[in-house]
Write an enzyme that holds these catalytic residues in place. Structure first.
Site, PDB file in Angstrom:
ATOM      1  N   GLU A 168     -38.869  -7.126 -64.071  1.00 42.20           N
ATOM      2  CA  GLU A 168     -38.634  -8.181 -63.192  1.00 42.20           C
ATOM      3  C   GLU A 168     -37.535  -9.137 -63.061  1.00 42.20           C
ATOM      4  OE1 GLU A 168     -42.294  -9.856 -64.739  1.00 42.20           O
ATOM      5  OE2 GLU A 168     -43.304  -8.099 -63.959  1.00 42.20           O
ATOM      6  N   SER A 192     -49.226  -1.971 -68.265  1.00 45.97           N
ATOM      7  CA  SER A 192     -50.734  -1.821 -68.181  1.00 45.97           C
ATOM      8  C   SER A 192     -51.510  -1.530 -69.450  1.00 45.97           C
ATOM      9  CB  SER A 192     -51.137  -0.826 -66.984  1.00 45.97           C
ATOM     10  OG  SER A 192     -50.646  -1.245 -65.831  1.00 45.97           O
ATOM     11  N   HIS A 209     -36.040  -7.433 -68.862  1.00 42.19           N
ATOM     12  CA  HIS A 209     -37.424  -7.065 -68.265  1.00 42.19           C
ATOM     13  C   HIS A 209     -37.130  -6.722 -66.707  1.00 42.19           C
ATOM     14  CE1 HIS A 209     -41.559  -7.297 -66.757  1.00 42.19           C
ATOM     15  NE2 HIS A 209     -41.944  -7.511 -68.110  1.00 42.19           N
ATOM     16  N   GLU A 236     -40.600   0.307 -70.758  1.00 44.88           N
ATOM     17  CA  GLU A 236     -41.808   0.125 -69.786  1.00 44.88           C
ATOM     18  C   GLU A 236     -41.316   0.632 -68.287  1.00 44.88           C
ATOM     19  OE1 GLU A 236     -43.320  -4.138 -70.612  1.00 44.88           O
ATOM     20  OE2 GLU A 236     -41.622  -4.355 -69.904  1.00 44.88           O
ATOM     21  N   ASN A 287     -46.424 -10.707 -73.007  1.00 43.61           N
ATOM     22  CA  ASN A 287     -45.550 -11.438 -72.263  1.00 43.61           C
ATOM     23  C   ASN A 287     -46.204 -12.042 -71.037  1.00 43.61           C
ATOM     24  OD1 ASN A 287     -43.417 -11.936 -70.480  1.00 43.61           O
ATOM     25  ND2 ASN A 287     -43.231  -9.987 -69.785  1.00 43.61           N
ATOM     26  N   TRP A 288     -46.116 -13.330 -71.212  1.00 45.40           N
ATOM     27  CA  TRP A 288     -46.894 -14.342 -70.353  1.00 45.40           C
ATOM     28  C   TRP A 288     -46.346 -14.503 -68.970  1.00 45.40           C
ATOM     29  CZ3 TRP A 288     -48.869 -18.719 -74.281  1.00 45.40           C
ATOM     30  CH2 TRP A 288     -49.751 -18.143 -74.813  1.00 45.40           C
ATOM     31  N   LYS A 289     -44.973 -14.083 -68.604  1.00 45.63           N
ATOM     32  CA  LYS A 289     -44.344 -14.294 -67.565  1.00 45.63           C
ATOM     33  C   LYS A 289     -44.741 -15.737 -67.259  1.00 45.63           C
ATOM     34  CE  LYS A 289     -45.228  -9.453 -66.775  1.00 45.63           C
ATOM     35  NZ  LYS A 289     -45.323  -8.224 -66.055  1.00 45.63           N
ATOM     36  N   GLY A 291     -47.911  -3.708 -64.389  1.00 45.17           N
ATOM     37  CA  GLY A 291     -48.900  -4.727 -63.356  1.00 45.17           C
ATOM     38  C   GLY A 291     -49.532  -3.979 -62.373  1.00 45.17           C
ATOM     39  N   GLY A 328     -48.647  -7.464 -70.913  1.00 46.64           N
ATOM     40  CA  GLY A 328     -48.609  -8.387 -69.765  1.00 46.64           C
ATOM     41  C   GLY A 328     -50.056  -9.162 -69.589  1.00 46.64           C
ATOM     42  N   GLY A 329     -50.502  -8.668 -68.294  1.00 47.03           N
ATOM     43  CA  GLY A 329     -51.853  -9.102 -67.882  1.00 47.03           C
ATOM     44  C   GLY A 329     -52.842  -9.354 -69.104  1.00 47.03           C
TER      45      GLY A 329
HETATM   46  P1  PGA Z   1     -48.599  -5.578 -67.701  1.00 48.17           P
HETATM   47  O1  PGA Z   1     -47.119  -6.134 -67.860  1.00 48.17           O
HETATM   48  O2  PGA Z   1     -49.188  -5.078 -69.133  1.00 48.17           O
HETATM   49  O3  PGA Z   1     -49.330  -6.677 -66.819  1.00 48.17           O
HETATM   50  O4  PGA Z   1     -48.364  -4.052 -66.941  1.00 48.17           O
HETATM   51  C1  PGA Z   1     -46.092  -5.612 -68.998  1.00 48.17           C
HETATM   52  C2  PGA Z   1     -44.909  -6.199 -68.943  1.00 48.17           C
HETATM   53  O5  PGA Z   1     -44.658  -6.725 -67.845  1.00 48.17           O
HETATM   54  O6  PGA Z   1     -44.283  -6.421 -69.872  1.00 48.17           O
END
Ligand code: PGA
Length: 255
Positions: A97, A213, A95, A167, A9-11, A173, A234-235
């Protein structure tokens, strides 16, 4: 046997040219994964969907969000027909966010889940508790409610084709990933909830990912759990070498 599904997930990261370079470097690897029953995907920004879909032969390209209405006066939104036109079949829904910054609720996610399925697309429905809810030992209750509301009126057949991403918000994050035991136990609860809302056959088919994470060092351990069929990253999905190395640890295990 459920497929394994790993999605980056590149956001709000990467321009079109950066995204294209990345896909060129992983697409053959995605083919190797596919041969081993692992679906490898990327959820880029809306702007990157069409350009990436046109260069990806084996990498699944998913949207990060979608509107439940087919068209209308909704400034800044993207519709399902727009996704369909460029060949996108999956979208993240709810998600944390989106829930946190854009006031999405499980009921608004339900509209998106229904609209996607009713148009032949597939949601990746994200659920998870906040830190306060976790500390109050309310994780199960919260996630059950997110499932109850988010999946309202969906048929068993639809839910057998659903991907659920568990999640925990406190792990996204933050570098603080949930322990493998917590992740497995929550994903097990999710499967049991699906069994009670539908039946065991549906629960046995639904794909459940862990996200929060996920990194090179811990990805493989999640995938070795009975109820975890994949990871949402994500990251650690932003650098091609790191992401490839992470996926390779899972691929080695499957071979
Ligand atoms: P993260 O993000 O791996 O950076 O914690 C995961 C996500 O938001 O799907």
């Amino acid at each position: 046997m459920r497929n394994k599904v790993i999605i980056g997930n590149w956001k709000m990261h990467k321009t079109i040219s950066e995204a294209r370079e990345f896909i060129k470097e992983i697409d053959t690897f995605a083919y190797e994964c596919q041969q081993a029953g692992i679906i490898l995907g990327i959820a880029p920004s809306f702007l990157c969907l069409a350009p990436l879909q046109s260069v990806a032969n084996y990498t699944l390209i998913a949207a990060q969000n979608v509107n439940d209405q087919p068209s209308g006066a909704f400034t800044g939104e993207i519709s399902i027909p727009m996704l369909q036109e460029v060949g996108i079949q999956y979208s993240l829904v709810g998600h944390s966010e989106r829930r946190n910054y854009y006031n999405e609720t499980s009921l608004s996610c339900n509209k998106k889940n229904k609209a996607l399925f009713n148009n032949g697309l597939f949601p990746i429905y994200c659920v998870g508790e906040t830190l306060a809810q976790y500390e109050q030992h309310a994780s199960q209750k919260v996630v059950e409610q997110q499932l109850n509301e988010g999946l309202q009126d969906l048929t068993g057949e639809q839910v057998s084709n659903l991907i659920i991403a568990y999640e925990p918000v406190w792990s996204i994050g933050t570098g603080k990933n949930a322990s493998v035991e917590i992740a497995q136990s929550m994903c097990h609860c999710i499967r049991q909830t699906i069994a009670s809302l539908y039946n065991q056959a549906v629960a046995d088919q639904v794909i459940i990912q862990y996200g929060g994470s996920v990194k090179l060092e811990n990805a493989k351990a999640y995938l070795s759990c009975l109820d975890i069929d994949g990871v949402l990253v994500g990251g650690a999905s932003l650098q091609v070498e790191t992401f490839k190395a992470l996926v390779a640890t899972i691929l080695q295990e499957k071979k």
